[in-house]
Design a protein around this motif. Structure first.
Motif, short mmCIF file in Angstrom:
data_model
loop_
_atom_site.label_atom_id
_atom_site.label_comp_id
_atom_site.label_asym_id
_atom_site.label_seq_id
_atom_site.Cartn_x
_atom_site.Cartn_y
_atom_site.Cartn_z
N ASP A 139 -2.48 -15.35 -1.45
CA ASP A 139 -2.66 -16.12 -0.22
C ASP A 139 -1.36 -16.23 0.58
N THR A 140 -0.27 -16.52 -0.14
CA THR A 140 1.03 -16.61 0.52
C THR A 140 1.45 -15.27 1.09
N TYR A 141 1.20 -14.21 0.33
CA TYR A 141 1.59 -12.87 0.77
C TYR A 141 0.88 -12.50 2.08
N ILE A 142 -0.41 -12.80 2.16
CA ILE A 142 -1.19 -12.46 3.35
C ILE A 142 -0.76 -13.30 4.54
N GLN A 143 -0.52 -14.59 4.31
CA GLN A 143 -0.21 -15.49 5.41
C GLN A 143 1.23 -15.40 5.91
N LYS A 144 2.17 -15.14 4.98
CA LYS A 144 3.58 -15.25 5.36
C LYS A 144 4.37 -13.95 5.23
N ASP A 145 3.79 -12.93 4.59
CA ASP A 145 4.58 -11.72 4.36
C ASP A 145 4.13 -10.60 5.29
N ARG A 146 3.15 -9.77 4.86
CA ARG A 146 2.87 -8.61 5.69
C ARG A 146 1.40 -8.24 5.84
N ASP A 147 0.51 -8.89 5.08
CA ASP A 147 -0.91 -8.59 5.15
C ASP A 147 -1.17 -7.12 4.79
N PHE A 148 -2.35 -6.58 5.11
CA PHE A 148 -2.71 -5.24 4.66
C PHE A 148 -3.36 -4.42 5.77
N TYR A 149 -3.29 -3.11 5.62
CA TYR A 149 -3.91 -2.20 6.59
C TYR A 149 -5.42 -2.34 6.55
N THR A 150 -5.99 -2.45 5.35
CA THR A 150 -7.41 -2.76 5.18
C THR A 150 -7.51 -4.01 4.31
N PRO A 151 -8.53 -4.84 4.51
CA PRO A 151 -8.65 -6.08 3.72
C PRO A 151 -8.65 -5.80 2.24
#
Length: 215
Positions: A139-151
Motif C-alpha cells: 500500500d505504501t509503495y503504491i501510494q508514495k513510491d512509484r506504482d506500476f505500469y499495470t495494476p
C-alpha cells in the motif's frame, strides 16, 4: 530506434544449460539435488533500501516449499545492487548471492522466485517456474513510491503481505492455473521473447555499421 525482438539478456531462458546450473550450485557449495528458491526484493525510492530480509521467515518458507514441491531447499538472497547490505546483517538461513555477477544466471538456476516489485519476475516468467510476490509494504509503495505500469492485482503471481499468506500461497500453488495466467499476461502485453534477440541485435548493429562505412 526501438526494435521488437525481445531482450538479449533473456535468451538464456530458451536454451538448456545443465553445465551452468552445476557451476552455480558448485559456486555456492550446493549438491546437485538441492533445489533453490531465490529471494530478490527490489530497492525503495524512498531511500530505505531493499526490503528487510529479517521479515521473511526462512524456516517456514523452506518447510512450505518442501511440503508443496518436495525435495531439499536452500534460499539464496539477492540484494539490489543500489544497496549493498553488510553481510553480517544477513539472517541465518539465507545464502548471500548479492555479489554474484550475473542475475540472469541466478534466475536460470532458481526453481522458485520470490520478490516484491522487481522486474526480474518478468524475466523469470519466461521459465514458467513458480513465482511468488512477498510485499509487506504494498500500500505504501503504491501510494508514495512509484506504482506500476499495470495494476499488480492483474499480475499472474500469488500476492502475500505477510509470512502466513506466503506459506498459504506456496502450499496451495496451482501450476496449471499459474501457467495459463502467465501465458495470458504475455499475450496481453505483447511478449516478443524468442531466445534469438542477441543474434538479431548483433546482426542489426553489424548491418548498420557496414552501411555507414559503405556510404
Amino acid at each position: 530506434v526501438f526494435v521488437e525482438c525481445g531482450l538479449p539478456r533473456n535468451d538464456i531462458f530458451f536454451k538448456e544449460n545443465k553445465e551452468l546450473i552445476s557451476s552455480i550450485k558448485k559456486h555456492f557449495g550446493l549438491e546437485e539435488n538441492i533445489k533453490i528458491v531465490l529471494y530478490a526484493p527490489t530497492f525503495r525510492g524512498s531511500g530505505k533500501g531493499t526490503a528487510s530480509t529479517n521479515l521473511l521467515d526462512v524456516k517456514r518458507l523452506i518447510r512450505s516449499l518442501h511440503k508443496r514441491f518436495g525435495g531439499e531447499w536452500v534460499c539464496l538472497f539477492r540484494g539490489h545492487y543500489f544497496y549493498n547490505s553488510p553481510k553480517e546483517l544477513l539472517p541465518k538461513g539465507f545464502i548471500d548471492a548479492s555479489d554474484y555477477d550475473d542475475m540472469q544466471e541466478l534466475l536460470y538456476t532458481a526453481d522458485v522466485l520470490i520478490t516484491d516489485y522487481s522486474s526480474c519476475i518478468w524475466d523469470f516468467s519466461l521459465t514458467y517456474r513458480p513465482s511468488f510476490i512477498y510485499a509487506r509494504d504494498i500500500d505504501t509503495y503504491i501510494q508514495k513510491d512509484r506504482d506500476f505500469y499495470t495494476p499488480i492485482n492483474e499480475w499472474p503471481y500469488p500476492i502475500a503481505r505477510n509470512n502466513d499468506e506466503l506459506v498459504y500461497n506456496i502450499e496451495n500453488f496451482d501450476e496449471s492455473d499459474y501457467i495459463a495466467k502467465v501465458k495470458e499476461h504475455h499475450d496481453k502485453l505483447g511478449c516478443c521473447e524468442t531466445g534469438k534477440a542477441s543474434d538479431f541485435v548483433a546482426e542489426r548493429i553489424y548491418a548498420e555499421c557496414f552501411n555507414q562505412k559503405k556510404n
